[in-house]
Design an enzyme around this catalytic site. Structure first.
Site, PDB file in Angstrom:
ATOM      1  N   SER A  38     -38.938  45.263  26.585  1.00 24.76           N
ATOM      2  CA  SER A  38     -38.717  46.146  27.892  1.00 24.76           C
ATOM      3  C   SER A  38     -37.475  46.275  28.105  1.00 24.76           C
ATOM      4  O   SER A  38     -36.955  47.099  28.784  1.00 24.76           O
ATOM      5  CB  SER A  38     -39.367  45.196  29.080  1.00 24.76           C
ATOM      6  OG  SER A  38     -38.403  44.104  29.124  1.00 24.76           O
ATOM      7  N   SER A  40     -34.975  45.958  25.079  1.00 24.54           N
ATOM      8  CA  SER A  40     -34.425  45.756  23.764  1.00 24.54           C
ATOM      9  C   SER A  40     -35.097  46.627  22.783  1.00 24.54           C
ATOM     10  O   SER A  40     -36.435  47.097  22.913  1.00 24.54           O
ATOM     11  CB  SER A  40     -34.358  44.078  23.171  1.00 24.54           C
ATOM     12  OG  SER A  40     -35.848  43.814  23.164  1.00 24.54           O
ATOM     13  N   THR A 107     -33.020  37.377  10.659  1.00 25.75           N
ATOM     14  CA  THR A 107     -33.903  37.536   9.404  1.00 25.75           C
ATOM     15  C   THR A 107     -34.878  38.831   9.599  1.00 25.75           C
ATOM     16  O   THR A 107     -35.491  39.001  10.569  1.00 25.75           O
ATOM     17  CB  THR A 107     -34.703  36.189   9.074  1.00 25.75           C
ATOM     18  OG1 THR A 107     -33.783  35.257   9.056  1.00 25.75           O
ATOM     19  CG2 THR A 107     -35.258  36.552   7.711  1.00 25.75           C
ATOM     20  N   TYR A 108     -34.740  39.532   8.758  1.00 24.06           N
ATOM     21  CA  TYR A 108     -35.665  40.653   8.534  1.00 24.06           C
ATOM     22  C   TYR A 108     -37.082  40.312   7.993  1.00 24.06           C
ATOM     23  O   TYR A 108     -37.390  39.722   7.070  1.00 24.06           O
ATOM     24  CB  TYR A 108     -35.255  42.055   7.821  1.00 24.06           C
ATOM     25  CG  TYR A 108     -36.282  42.911   7.496  1.00 24.06           C
ATOM     26  CD1 TYR A 108     -36.830  43.455   8.647  1.00 24.06           C
ATOM     27  CD2 TYR A 108     -36.405  43.429   6.368  1.00 24.06           C
ATOM     28  CE1 TYR A 108     -37.646  44.476   8.464  1.00 24.06           C
ATOM     29  CE2 TYR A 108     -37.477  44.512   6.234  1.00 24.06           C
ATOM     30  CZ  TYR A 108     -38.045  44.912   7.276  1.00 24.06           C
ATOM     31  OH  TYR A 108     -39.062  45.988   7.180  1.00 24.06           O
ATOM     32  N   ASP A 152     -45.095  30.512  24.498  1.00 26.58           N
ATOM     33  CA  ASP A 152     -45.599  31.684  24.330  1.00 26.58           C
ATOM     34  C   ASP A 152     -46.135  32.132  22.769  1.00 26.58           C
ATOM     35  O   ASP A 152     -45.916  33.380  22.257  1.00 26.58           O
ATOM     36  CB  ASP A 152     -44.815  33.105  24.721  1.00 26.58           C
ATOM     37  CG  ASP A 152     -45.451  34.462  25.025  1.00 26.58           C
ATOM     38  OD1 ASP A 152     -46.737  34.440  25.060  1.00 26.58           O
ATOM     39  OD2 ASP A 152     -44.790  35.523  24.759  1.00 26.58           O
ATOM     40  N   GLU A 156     -48.549  37.765  17.553  1.00 21.16           N
ATOM     41  CA  GLU A 156     -47.347  38.553  17.502  1.00 21.16           C
ATOM     42  C   GLU A 156     -46.073  38.114  17.209  1.00 21.16           C
ATOM     43  O   GLU A 156     -45.117  38.630  16.845  1.00 21.16           O
ATOM     44  CB  GLU A 156     -47.214  39.586  18.682  1.00 21.16           C
ATOM     45  CG  GLU A 156     -48.467  40.351  18.955  1.00 21.16           C
ATOM     46  CD  GLU A 156     -49.656  39.618  19.997  1.00 21.16           C
ATOM     47  OE1 GLU A 156     -50.121  40.239  20.822  1.00 21.16           O
ATOM     48  OE2 GLU A 156     -49.852  38.525  19.578  1.00 21.16           O
TER      49      GLU A 156
END
Length: 361
Positions: A38, A40, A107-108, A152, A156
């Site tokens: 929302s 970023s 980290t990717y 949370d 995802e």
């Protein structure tokens, strides 16, 4: 908060405190967008000095203030600082800012999320479920040992690294140490009632949080059980046409299992999806979550080596096609022109002023 580069966010271990890294937008070539929220946008970016690829979360200050998310950003940074360098978590390489934006360089996650993997595979085989469930249990242990309750946990927010190993992400809803959310006892009771909306995501939120009784470590165990169920069944244990109906099923513990659901997994899920937090498996252990690790479902799992164990071979072909090339004519930095190129439109944050920076640590 000044407009110069911020200090890098690295673990504060006194035994091995790394040298601080100074970076700014001009130190990175920004590639494709790989995520958004929302307030970023997350880009794949390459460090021009090391050529290493990172995920850079770019937060718009004005939008954060508008949505009153300052505390969210503070928690995210603090949690990433505490967990950076711990196996099972993103490494926070550094943070910096300019007059309108905050930057988190992490980290990717080359192989996406656990949710993406489940959507590709529909349902995971039990070997894969045990592999991921064991790594998630260890990650929860590490978080709780450092006094962080995620609040949370969901597929995802479970990222997959180059080796398809778990990396927990998104700590904006977490409770850290003496955070503002009242401390809950093992039954989820706090010293005073809470008001306002719950934290978390409907399908994975624990009943004590729904009832405004605060959160405890047991709340993350509830979410873990929901994830375990979903990895096997292909869908979460509590479903409904809207959040209200989902909440009703959670409050009433309307729990059913599909045919052919693993009996051992069902036993573990039932012992975790218990209304009273103190009665959930693991909450009475002298050694944190020993009873979960010793449950029959994990009989063949070596928790001491699971982080160095190769992911099940059947997962290898599941990695999404990943064009990570960077155009040769793209210059470093993230000015208005670069943002327009990457997003194909004017970004919502360009009107913020440097004066807003004083609202952040």
């Amino acid at each position: 908060m000044s407009d110069s580069t911020d200090e890098p966010s690295q673990p504060s271990s006194s035994e091995n405190h790394p040298r601080k890294i100074k970076r700014c937008p001009a130190d990175f070539i920004f590639g494709k967008q790989i995520g958004e929220g929302s307030f970023s946008v997350v880009y794949l970016a390459k460090d021009i000095h090391t050529h290493k690829e990172w995920a850079v979360k770019v937060c718009e200050k004005r939008q954060i203030i508008r949505e009153r998310k300052q505390e969210y950003v503070k928690r995210e940074r603090e949690a990433l600082n505490r967990m950076s360098g711990v196996p099972g978590f993103l490494k926070l390489f550094c943070t910096f800012q300019d007059p309108t934006k905050l930057f988190f360089v992490v980290t990717y996650a080359k192989n996406g999320t656990l949710l993406g993997l489940m959507e590709t595979k529909q349902k995971l085989d039990l070997a894969s479920v045990r592999f991921y469930a064991a790594q998630i249990v260890l990650a929860i242990e590490e978080m709780h040992a450092k006094n962080i309750i995620h609040r949370d946990l969901k597929p995802e927010n479970i990222l997959l690294d180059d080796e398809f190993h778990v990396m927990i992400a998104d700590f904006g809803s977490s409770r850290i140490g003496d955070a503002q959310v009242p401390q809950a006892d093992p039954d989820g009771q706090t010293g005073r009632p809470r008001s306002g909306s719950f934290v978390g995501t409907a399908q994975y939120v624990s009943p004590e949080i729904l009832r405004g009784r605060g959160s405890s470590e047991a709340s993350d165990l509830w979410s873990f059980a929901c994830i375990l169920y979903q990895m096997i069944a292909g869908f979460p244990p509590f479903q409904g046409a809207n959040d209200y109906l989902i909440f009703q099923k959670i409050n009433n513990l309307e729990l059913t299992f599909p045919e052919n659901f693993s009996p051992d997994a069902e036993d573990l899920v039932r012992k975790l999806l218990v209304q009273q937090p103190r009665e959930r498996l693991g909450m009475k252990d002298q050694t944190r979550y020993e009873s979960i690790r010793k449950h029959h479902f994990f009989e063949d799992v070596n928790f001491s080596t699971i982080r160095s164990t190769s992911a099940p071979v059947s997962l290898a072909h599941s990695a999404a096609a990943d064009d990570r090339s960077f155009s040769a004519d793209v210059k470093p930095g993230l000015d208005a022109e670069q943002i327009a190129r990457l997003l194909g439109q004017d970004w919502f944050g360009m009107g913020a002023t440097a004066g807003s920076s004083s609202k952040f640590p």
